[in-house]
Design a protein around this motif. Sequence first.
Motif, PDB file in Angstrom:
ATOM      1  N   MET A  63       0.827  -1.211   0.000  1.00 37.58           N
ATOM      2  CA  MET A  63       0.000   0.000   0.000  1.00 37.58           C
ATOM      3  C   MET A  63       0.859   1.258   0.000  1.00 37.58           C
ATOM      4  SD  MET A  63      -3.168  -0.935   2.544  1.00 37.58           S
ATOM      5  CE  MET A  63      -3.853   0.707   2.333  1.00 37.58           C
ATOM      6  N   ALA A  64       1.971   1.220   0.736  1.00 37.04           N
ATOM      7  CA  ALA A  64       2.859   2.381   0.761  1.00 37.04           C
ATOM      8  C   ALA A  64       3.499   2.595  -0.608  1.00 37.04           C
ATOM      9  CB  ALA A  64       3.934   2.188   1.827  1.00 37.04           C
ATOM     10  N   GLN A  76       0.398   4.670 -12.742  1.00 31.81           N
ATOM     11  CA  GLN A  76      -0.969   4.408 -12.312  1.00 31.81           C
ATOM     12  C   GLN A  76      -1.430   3.016 -12.752  1.00 31.81           C
ATOM     13  OE1 GLN A  76      -2.923   6.258 -10.264  1.00 31.81           O
ATOM     14  NE2 GLN A  76      -1.100   7.522 -10.009  1.00 31.81           N
ATOM     15  N   THR A  77      -1.010   2.593 -13.949  1.00 25.22           N
ATOM     16  CA  THR A  77      -1.386   1.251 -14.414  1.00 25.22           C
ATOM     17  C   THR A  77      -0.806   0.179 -13.518  1.00 25.22           C
ATOM     18  OG1 THR A  77      -1.561   1.967 -16.719  1.00 25.22           O
ATOM     19  CG2 THR A  77      -1.209  -0.382 -16.333  1.00 25.22           C
ATOM     20  N   TRP A  78       0.479   0.295 -13.201  1.00 25.48           N
ATOM     21  CA  TRP A  78       1.097  -0.718 -12.352  1.00 25.48           C
ATOM     22  C   TRP A  78       0.602  -0.634 -10.912  1.00 25.48           C
ATOM     23  CZ3 TRP A  78       3.116  -5.098 -13.502  1.00 25.48           C
ATOM     24  CH2 TRP A  78       3.631  -5.293 -14.782  1.00 25.48           C
ATOM     25  N   SER A  79       0.221   0.552 -10.483  1.00 19.89           N
ATOM     26  CA  SER A  79      -0.394   0.671  -9.161  1.00 19.89           C
ATOM     27  C   SER A  79      -1.692  -0.129  -9.114  1.00 19.89           C
ATOM     28  CB  SER A  79      -0.662   2.133  -8.833  1.00 19.89           C
ATOM     29  OG  SER A  79      -1.386   2.260  -7.624  1.00 19.89           O
ATOM     30  N   ASP A  80      -2.517   0.016 -10.141  1.00 12.76           N
ATOM     31  CA  ASP A  80      -3.772  -0.737 -10.199  1.00 12.76           C
ATOM     32  C   ASP A  80      -3.510  -2.245 -10.251  1.00 12.76           C
ATOM     33  OD1 ASP A  80      -5.167   1.634 -10.196  1.00 12.76           O
ATOM     34  OD2 ASP A  80      -5.464   1.680 -12.371  1.00 12.76           O
ATOM     35  N   LEU A  97      -2.346  -9.069  -5.853  1.00 11.53           N
ATOM     36  CA  LEU A  97      -1.256  -9.450  -6.743  1.00 11.53           C
ATOM     37  C   LEU A  97       0.068  -8.841  -6.282  1.00 11.53           C
ATOM     38  CD1 LEU A  97      -1.369  -9.834 -10.548  1.00 11.53           C
ATOM     39  CD2 LEU A  97       0.556  -8.636  -9.502  1.00 11.53           C
ATOM     40  N   GLY A  98       0.022  -7.611  -5.792  1.00 10.83           N
ATOM     41  CA  GLY A  98       1.250  -6.979  -5.310  1.00 10.83           C
ATOM     42  C   GLY A  98       1.892  -7.738  -4.171  1.00 10.83           C
ATOM     43  N   ASN A  99       1.087  -8.321  -3.293  1.00 16.60           N
ATOM     44  CA  ASN A  99       1.646  -9.132  -2.208  1.00 16.60           C
ATOM     45  C   ASN A  99       2.408 -10.324  -2.759  1.00 16.60           C
ATOM     46  OD1 ASN A  99       0.336  -7.355  -0.535  1.00 16.60           O
ATOM     47  ND2 ASN A  99      -1.141  -8.827   0.271  1.00 16.60           N
ATOM     48  N   LEU A 100       1.825 -10.975  -3.775  1.00 16.65           N
ATOM     49  CA  LEU A 100       2.473 -12.134  -4.383  1.00 16.65           C
ATOM     50  C   LEU A 100       3.770 -11.726  -5.070  1.00 16.65           C
ATOM     51  CD1 LEU A 100      -0.662 -13.884  -5.952  1.00 16.65           C
ATOM     52  CD2 LEU A 100       0.368 -14.305  -3.706  1.00 16.65           C
ATOM     53  N   VAL A 119      10.224  -3.187  -6.779  1.00 18.30           N
ATOM     54  CA  VAL A 119       8.817  -2.836  -7.006  1.00 18.30           C
ATOM     55  C   VAL A 119       8.679  -1.328  -7.134  1.00 18.30           C
ATOM     56  CG1 VAL A 119       6.473  -2.966  -6.092  1.00 18.30           C
ATOM     57  CG2 VAL A 119       8.025  -4.891  -5.778  1.00 18.30           C
ATOM     58  N   GLY A 120       9.423  -0.584  -6.322  1.00 19.83           N
ATOM     59  CA  GLY A 120       9.395   0.867  -6.436  1.00 19.83           C
ATOM     60  C   GLY A 120       9.841   1.343  -7.805  1.00 19.83           C
ATOM     61  N   SER A 121      10.858   0.691  -8.367  1.00 13.22           N
ATOM     62  CA  SER A 121      11.318   1.045  -9.709  1.00 13.22           C
ATOM     63  C   SER A 121      10.252   0.746 -10.750  1.00 13.22           C
ATOM     64  CB  SER A 121      12.605   0.286 -10.037  1.00 13.22           C
ATOM     65  OG  SER A 121      13.652   0.657  -9.160  1.00 13.22           O
ATOM     66  N   LEU A 122       9.565  -0.381 -10.578  1.00 14.42           N
ATOM     67  CA  LEU A 122       8.505  -0.749 -11.511  1.00 14.42           C
ATOM     68  C   LEU A 122       7.398   0.298 -11.515  1.00 14.42           C
ATOM     69  CD1 LEU A 122       7.261  -2.955 -13.393  1.00 14.42           C
ATOM     70  CD2 LEU A 122       6.212  -3.929 -11.335  1.00 14.42           C
ATOM     71  N   LEU A 123       7.095   0.853 -10.356  1.00 13.19           N
ATOM     72  CA  LEU A 123       6.025   1.846 -10.223  1.00 13.19           C
ATOM     73  C   LEU A 123       6.485   3.267 -10.516  1.00 13.19           C
ATOM     74  CD1 LEU A 123       4.483   0.623  -6.841  1.00 13.19           C
ATOM     75  CD2 LEU A 123       3.388   0.468  -9.068  1.00 13.19           C
TER      76      LEU A 123
END
Length: 316
Positions: A63-64, A76-80, A97-100, A119-123
Amino acid sequence: MLGHLRSARVVALGGGHGLAASLSALRLVCDQVTAIVTVADNGGSSGRLRGDYDVLPPGDLRMALTALCDDSEWGQTWSDVLQHRFTGDGDLSGHALGNLLIVALWQLHEDPVTGLDLVGSLLSARGRVLPMAAVPLDLVAEVSGLDPQDPTATSLVRGQVAVARTQGLVESISLVPDNPPARPESIAAVEAADHIVLGPGSWYTSVLTHLLVPELRDALTRATARKVLTLNLEMHTAETRGFSAARHIETLHALAPDLRFDFVLADPSTIEDHERLERACGRLGAELAVAPLARLDRAGEHDALRLAAAYRDILS
C-alpha cells in the motif's frame, strides 16, 4: 522555502490506509519521501503469506509503494495491477497481486529491501519503502473490560487483527519478539531526515508500534529533523474507544516520554477539549496546528490535497 521542501528528505512512519494517506499527500510537495512501515499485520492475504513462507507481511508495504507511485500512465497502471485482488474460491482468492509479487522477489533476493526497491522502480515510485523491523512481529495488548464479572480484570490479546477488533480497552501494548532488530536502512533514513511525519493510522496497531522497536524509537528521539505528529480523523475506533485527541497524545507520551515533536496536526472536528489538547501537545514540546484535513464526500478519510497543504505550511 517551497523549493527547499521539494528537495528535503522526508520520512513518514505508519501503516495501512493512514500511512497511504500521508504518503499520497507528501509526494505532492516532496520529491524524497521514505516510508517506514509496520510489519505486525497477521490478517488477510498478508497473514496467509506470512504463515506460509515465514516472511514479513507484505500488505502495508504494498500500500505504501502504490501511494508513492508516479502520476504517469505507467505508474498508475502498475499501481492498479499491484492493488488487484483475486476473487473466486481458488487458492489465490483474497490475495493482492502486489503481495504475491513482493514475496516472489523476496524469494529471488535474500535482502527484502532489494525486492521492495525493485517494485518501487517498476512503479516509478516517488520515494522508498522500508520495513520498520527486520523480522515479522506479533502485537500483544493488555486489555481490560473483557470479563463481564470483573471489568477491571485484564487479558492478553495477541495479533494485530485481534487487537484492532477488541471489545475491551487497550491498557498497554508490546511486541513479540520484545526487542526486535530494526532495519539499518530505516535507522539511516531517520538520522538523515530533514522532516519526520508520524501518523495518521490505527493508533495502537500502526502508529505506536514503531515506538516499540528500541533502535527506531531511539533514532526518532535523537533525530534533529522537524517532527510532525498527525492525528486521526476518527477518534473512537475499536482499539481507541472513548479516546479524545488529547488521550491519543498522552498514550504516545507514556510510551516514549523522551520523544519530542515540533507540531501536532489535527482536524478541527476532532478537538473536544482545546485546553487539554494543548497541554498534551506541550508535553511533547509541540505546537498545535489545526487545519481542515477531511474529504468532503467521505467522512473519516483524509483529503490528499488538504493534507498536502497542511504539510507544506508546517514543513516549509
